[in-house]
Write a protein that holds these residues in place. Structure first.
Motif, PDB file in Angstrom:
ATOM      1  N   ILE A 375       0.828  -1.213   0.000  1.00 56.80           N
ATOM      2  CA  ILE A 375       0.000   0.000   0.000  1.00 56.80           C
ATOM      3  C   ILE A 375       0.863   1.264   0.000  1.00 56.80           C
ATOM      4  O   ILE A 375       0.532   2.258  -0.643  1.00 56.80           O
ATOM      5  N   ALA A 376       1.984   1.228   0.716  1.00 57.01           N
ATOM      6  CA  ALA A 376       2.850   2.413   0.790  1.00 57.01           C
ATOM      7  C   ALA A 376       3.411   2.762  -0.587  1.00 57.01           C
ATOM      8  O   ALA A 376       3.478   3.936  -0.970  1.00 57.01           O
ATOM      9  N   GLN A 377       3.805   1.724  -1.333  1.00 57.97           N
ATOM     10  CA  GLN A 377       4.326   1.976  -2.673  1.00 57.97           C
ATOM     11  C   GLN A 377       3.236   2.504  -3.599  1.00 57.97           C
ATOM     12  O   GLN A 377       3.474   3.407  -4.405  1.00 57.97           O
ATOM     13  N   ALA A 378       2.028   1.962  -3.484  1.00 57.19           N
ATOM     14  CA  ALA A 378       0.903   2.452  -4.293  1.00 57.19           C
ATOM     15  C   ALA A 378       0.636   3.919  -3.997  1.00 57.19           C
ATOM     16  O   ALA A 378       0.396   4.724  -4.908  1.00 57.19           O
ATOM     17  N   GLN A 379       0.688   4.284  -2.716  1.00 59.88           N
ATOM     18  CA  GLN A 379       0.458   5.685  -2.342  1.00 59.88           C
ATOM     19  C   GLN A 379       1.547   6.591  -2.903  1.00 59.88           C
ATOM     20  O   GLN A 379       1.267   7.717  -3.323  1.00 59.88           O
ATOM     21  N   ASN A 380       2.768   6.099  -2.946  1.00 60.32           N
ATOM     22  CA  ASN A 380       3.869   6.874  -3.509  1.00 60.32           C
ATOM     23  C   ASN A 380       3.656   7.131  -5.005  1.00 60.32           C
ATOM     24  O   ASN A 380       3.883   8.238  -5.497  1.00 60.32           O
ATOM     25  N   TYR A 381       3.182   6.095  -5.732  1.00 58.91           N
ATOM     26  CA  TYR A 381       2.928   6.263  -7.158  1.00 58.91           C
ATOM     27  C   TYR A 381       1.761   7.214  -7.435  1.00 58.91           C
ATOM     28  O   TYR A 381       1.763   7.960  -8.417  1.00 58.91           O
ATOM     29  N   LEU A 382       0.753   7.185  -6.532  1.00 60.04           N
ATOM     30  CA  LEU A 382      -0.471   7.953  -6.789  1.00 60.04           C
ATOM     31  C   LEU A 382      -0.446   9.359  -6.191  1.00 60.04           C
ATOM     32  O   LEU A 382      -1.348  10.152  -6.469  1.00 60.04           O
ATOM     33  N   SER A 383       0.562   9.679  -5.406  1.00 55.50           N
ATOM     34  CA  SER A 383       0.572  10.952  -4.680  1.00 55.50           C
ATOM     35  C   SER A 383       0.477  12.170  -5.595  1.00 55.50           C
ATOM     36  O   SER A 383      -0.130  13.186  -5.236  1.00 55.50           O
ATOM     37  N   ARG A 384       1.062  12.075  -6.784  1.00 58.44           N
ATOM     38  CA  ARG A 384       1.060  13.220  -7.712  1.00 58.44           C
ATOM     39  C   ARG A 384      -0.209  13.299  -8.546  1.00 58.44           C
ATOM     40  O   ARG A 384      -0.437  14.291  -9.251  1.00 58.44           O
ATOM     41  N   TRP A 385      -1.040  12.254  -8.475  1.00 62.32           N
ATOM     42  CA  TRP A 385      -2.177  12.189  -9.402  1.00 62.32           C
ATOM     43  C   TRP A 385      -3.516  12.118  -8.668  1.00 62.32           C
ATOM     44  O   TRP A 385      -4.505  11.630  -9.218  1.00 62.32           O
ATOM     45  N   GLU A 386      -3.576  12.633  -7.436  1.00 64.27           N
ATOM     46  CA  GLU A 386      -4.808  12.546  -6.651  1.00 64.27           C
ATOM     47  C   GLU A 386      -5.959  13.344  -7.249  1.00 64.27           C
ATOM     48  O   GLU A 386      -7.124  13.057  -6.974  1.00 64.27           O
ATOM     49  N   THR A 387      -5.639  14.352  -8.064  1.00 61.85           N
ATOM     50  CA  THR A 387      -6.691  15.150  -8.704  1.00 61.85           C
ATOM     51  C   THR A 387      -6.936  14.728 -10.151  1.00 61.85           C
ATOM     52  O   THR A 387      -7.728  15.346 -10.847  1.00 61.85           O
TER      53      THR A 387
END
Length: 437
Positions: A375-387
């Motif tokens: 989950i931590a890695q997924a959050q790292n990948y998605l952090s820039r694309w939350e919008t």
């Protein structure tokens, strides 16, 4: 006999497929006389079929070629060469498909399963819950290039025969565009050529020769796949008197005022050039012939190039060369394996590392991380694309695995409203969980 050749084209890129010669009885003559037709005749003729006098005249064409990324959205043309011995070969081109639609590999499989998800802080997601985006449809921008090719320089391009002239223009044009075409993801969409000539003898003769030269050049560029047929225009101005007047007006030519007066008042077909020859014992016309006309004779080109952004890796990567890899190529490679397999996961991870600024690559890598339970890695990948609306489904799955069901439901409902099938599956799962509670 008929030589039938399918050709894929996309800008300057092209791929000639296997030809078919119809009427095998003439094959021997074809082989013996192919040199006579020079480059009008295809040499790759592995298939020959008879053309009987009776019966249905059709054949099933099947061929296989290696796939290149530029072939997606390419056009399909048929180049046909008809000939009867003793007659001039008739060559023509037909567009069969304006755009080739390639079926994409399914992005998820319903038969692949992993351990059951524990909603309140579970370990991993099902493979058919996460969304994998096809990065083929990358953003693109248009680039316009203009330039001038002189036709009466030291090489005397303008005095060449049509065949040599066409080759010289093709090489000059290719050289002018090469610097931009070296950038990966760049293709030629449209090319417009306008030729400008100077008065040399009879105006009507100049007009006829200009039209013939324009047609010959267009046919040559089409044949050499400079761009698709519908994206190429070639026109010619036989005598560019507007440019002549502008150059004379700014020159130090004697009697320039009188020459300009003749240009502006005398009609071309009424003897304008003859009047200029008689002016000042011919000295002004001699000046124009040596210093003005060579500057006027030119070919202006405007090329519209399309450049795909985020489709190719950038920076000083080892892949940044003539054989650079693209996001879509990585995606296609990954989909040769089952979703969730180690090969699939590794390629998706590598794609995100090679293309850190590409949204699709990062969202897909996040999907792999969710399947793995990282989950931590997924959050790292998605952090820039939350919008980014494209990331909503995978964000919803991530929050669900973190135990934040309310936030997960918000993202999943927005993704479902956008038509994401995976989001509906996860929402159904959440609905069942709530009923059990």
């Amino acid at each position: 006999m008929l030589n039938f050749t399918p050709v894929l084209k996309n800008g300057f890129q092209s791929q000639v497929l296997s030809s078919v010669v119809v009427n095998s009885k003439e094959r021997l003559k074809y082989e013996n006389r192919k040199d006579y037709f020079n480059d009008l005749v295809r040499t790759n003729v592995p298939v020959v079929t008879k053309d009987p006098r009776h019966g249905t005249r059709y054949f099933i064409y099947d061929t296989t070629i290696p796939y290149n990324d530029w072939m997606r959205n390419a056009s399909l043309y048929i180049e046909s060469e008809e000939r009867g011995w003793g007659h001039t070969p008739h060559v023509y081109e037909d567009q069969v498909f304006k755009k080739i639609v390639l079926n994409t590999v399914p992005t998820s499989t319903s038969d692949f399963t992993v351990d059951e998800v524990f909603v309140n802080g579970g370990s991993s997601a099902k493979a058919d819950w996460v969304q994998f985006l096809d990065p083929t449809n990358v953003y693109s921008s248009e680039l316009s290039m203009t330039g001038v090719i002189p036709l009466m320089d030291s090489r005397k391009i303008g005095k060449m025969s049509n065949r040599k002239f066409n080759r010289a223009i093709y090489e000059e044009l290719k050289k002018s565009l090469d610097s931009q075409l070296q950038v990966q993801g760049t293709v030629v969409r449209n090319v417009a050529l306008v030729g400008y000539g100077a008065p040399i003898g009879n105006y009507k003769k100049n007009e006829i020769e200009s039209n013939e030269r324009a047609l010959s050049l267009k046919q040559f560029l089409m044949k050499n796949n400079s761009t698709a047929t519908d994206g190429l225009t070639v026109t010619w101005v036989p005598e560019d008197w507007d440019s002549i007047a502008n150059i004379v007006d700014k020159s130090s030519m004697k009697l320039s005022g009188a020459a300009l007066d003749i240009i502006r008042t005398e009609d071309v077909v009424a003897g304008r050039e003859d009047e200029l020859k008689m002016l000042g014992d011919g000295a002004p016309y001699s000046y124009m012939k040596h210093y003005v006309f060579p500057e006027v004779c030119r070919l202006k080109y405007t090329a519209i190039l399309e450049r795909k952004s985020n489709g190719y890796n950038s920076g000083n990567s080892a892949f940044n060369n003539a054989t650079a890899v693209s996001v879509s190529q990585m995606y296609a490679s990954a989909n040769n394996f089952k979703v969730g397999s180690s090969e699939f996961n590794d390629i998706m991870d590598l794609s995100a590392r090679l293309f850190p600024d590409n949204a699709e690559a990062n969202i897909d890598a996040a999907g792999v991380a969710l399947i793995r339970g990282n989950i931590a890695q997924a959050q790292n990948y998605l952090s820039r694309w939350e919008t980014d609306t494209r990331a909503y489904n995978n964000l919803g799955v991530m929050y669900m695995l973190q135990g934040d069901l309310s936030k997960a439901e918000v993202y999943l409902k927005m993704a479902a409203a956008a038509g994401v099938q995976q989001a509906r599956k996860v929402l159904d799962y959440l609905s069942n969980v709530k009923k059990l509670k």
